[in-house]
Design a protein around this motif. Structure first.
Motif, mmCIF file in Angstrom:
data_model
loop_
_atom_site.group_PDB
_atom_site.id
_atom_site.type_symbol
_atom_site.label_atom_id
_atom_site.label_comp_id
_atom_site.label_asym_id
_atom_site.label_seq_id
_atom_site.Cartn_x
_atom_site.Cartn_y
_atom_site.Cartn_z
ATOM 1 N N ILE A 128 22.201 4.990 45.632
ATOM 2 C CA ILE A 128 22.859 3.985 46.588
ATOM 3 C C ILE A 128 21.992 4.340 47.930
ATOM 4 O O ILE A 128 21.736 3.054 48.583
ATOM 5 C CB ILE A 128 24.244 4.515 46.847
ATOM 6 C CG1 ILE A 128 25.132 3.912 45.676
ATOM 7 C CG2 ILE A 128 24.886 3.589 48.032
ATOM 8 C CD1 ILE A 128 26.667 4.364 45.699
ATOM 9 N N ILE A 129 21.912 5.387 48.369
ATOM 10 C CA ILE A 129 21.140 5.569 49.471
ATOM 11 C C ILE A 129 19.586 4.955 49.474
ATOM 12 O O ILE A 129 18.930 4.446 50.327
ATOM 13 C CB ILE A 129 21.031 7.013 50.173
ATOM 14 C CG1 ILE A 129 22.530 7.632 50.447
ATOM 15 C CG2 ILE A 129 20.018 7.304 51.130
ATOM 16 C CD1 ILE A 129 22.518 9.166 50.601
ATOM 17 N N MET A 130 19.029 5.152 48.254
ATOM 18 C CA MET A 130 17.534 4.767 48.025
ATOM 19 C C MET A 130 17.461 3.225 48.217
ATOM 20 O O MET A 130 16.687 2.520 48.979
ATOM 21 C CB MET A 130 16.979 5.252 46.676
ATOM 22 C CG MET A 130 15.701 4.716 46.455
ATOM 23 S SD MET A 130 15.037 4.947 44.505
ATOM 24 C CE MET A 130 16.381 4.252 43.611
ATOM 25 N N PHE A 131 18.613 2.614 47.509
ATOM 26 C CA PHE A 131 18.562 1.122 47.772
ATOM 27 C C PHE A 131 18.782 0.600 48.984
ATOM 28 O O PHE A 131 18.262 -0.348 49.242
ATOM 29 C CB PHE A 131 19.525 0.432 46.526
ATOM 30 C CG PHE A 131 18.607 0.643 45.083
ATOM 31 C CD1 PHE A 131 17.533 -0.130 44.876
ATOM 32 C CD2 PHE A 131 19.511 1.339 44.101
ATOM 33 C CE1 PHE A 131 16.767 0.235 43.586
ATOM 34 C CE2 PHE A 131 18.570 1.212 42.813
ATOM 35 C CZ PHE A 131 17.466 0.709 42.588
ATOM 36 N N SER A 132 19.723 1.143 49.653
ATOM 37 C CA SER A 132 20.118 0.828 50.866
ATOM 38 C C SER A 132 19.166 0.926 51.950
ATOM 39 O O SER A 132 18.992 0.310 52.954
ATOM 40 C CB SER A 132 21.629 1.314 51.379
ATOM 41 O OG SER A 132 21.735 2.507 51.026
#
Length: 176
Positions: A75-79
């Motif tokens: 989630i952090i990577m995509f955001s």
């Protein structure tokens, strides 16, 4: 000793440190602050892990913990706008090796220990991780370290030894 060596230097046998104002606005302070935040999070992780590991098998526990960590990191990577694709095959090999050796073998060993040893003792043994990293960095990356850091590492090893003697007297019999 290790924290002071990040911002202070040794001149003619004397330790010279920056002013408090310079220290607070420097990179070493930010790194030390983040290290303290990580230590607090790590302590919470170990205390919760000790409670859960007494009730859960190792495989169930690490599946839950590592699975949740993977979801949060994706989630952090995509955001942040990053993509998981486009790296070289060698990079993917290194990522797999990082997942298998330090995570599945190393951290799972500590999670196994939480089922049998106190969280305080397991956290003390975790202090040996940077010492191992420093040794590997010396041999693999040819990185040198300061005598102050070597002295701090030696004190950490003495502390681990002292704590292990105390823990051995109160620890239950470990399974084979």
């Amino acid at each position: 000793m290790v924290g002071v060596s990040d911002s202070c230097t040794s001149v003619s046998g004397r330790i010279v440190c920056p002013s408090l104002s310079s220290f607070i606005h420097g990179q070493a302070f930010l790194g030390d602050f983040l290290a303290v935040c990580g230590a607090i999070a790590g302590a919470g992780y170990l205390l919760i892990g000790r409670k859960l590991r007494s009730k859960m098998s190792l495989v169930s526990y690490i599946s839950l913990v590592y699975g949740m960590a993977a979801i949060v990191l994706v989630i952090i990577m995509f955001s942040a706008g990053h993509k998981p694709f486009g790296f070289s095959p060698q990079m993917y090999l290194w990522l797999v090796l990082l997942a298998v050796i330090p995570q599945l073998i190393g951290h799972s060993t500590f999670n196994w220990a939480l089922g049998y040893l106190s969280a305080a003792f397991v956290s003390i043994t975790l202090l040996g991780e940077p010492i191992g990293s420093t040794i590997l960095a010396y041999f693999i990356l040819q990185e040198n370290t300061s005598p102050l850091k070597i002295g701090g590492g030696a004190l950490i090893l003495v502390g681990i030894y002292v704590a292990s003697r105390s823990e051995a007297q109160k620890a239950p019999e470990l399974p084979d």
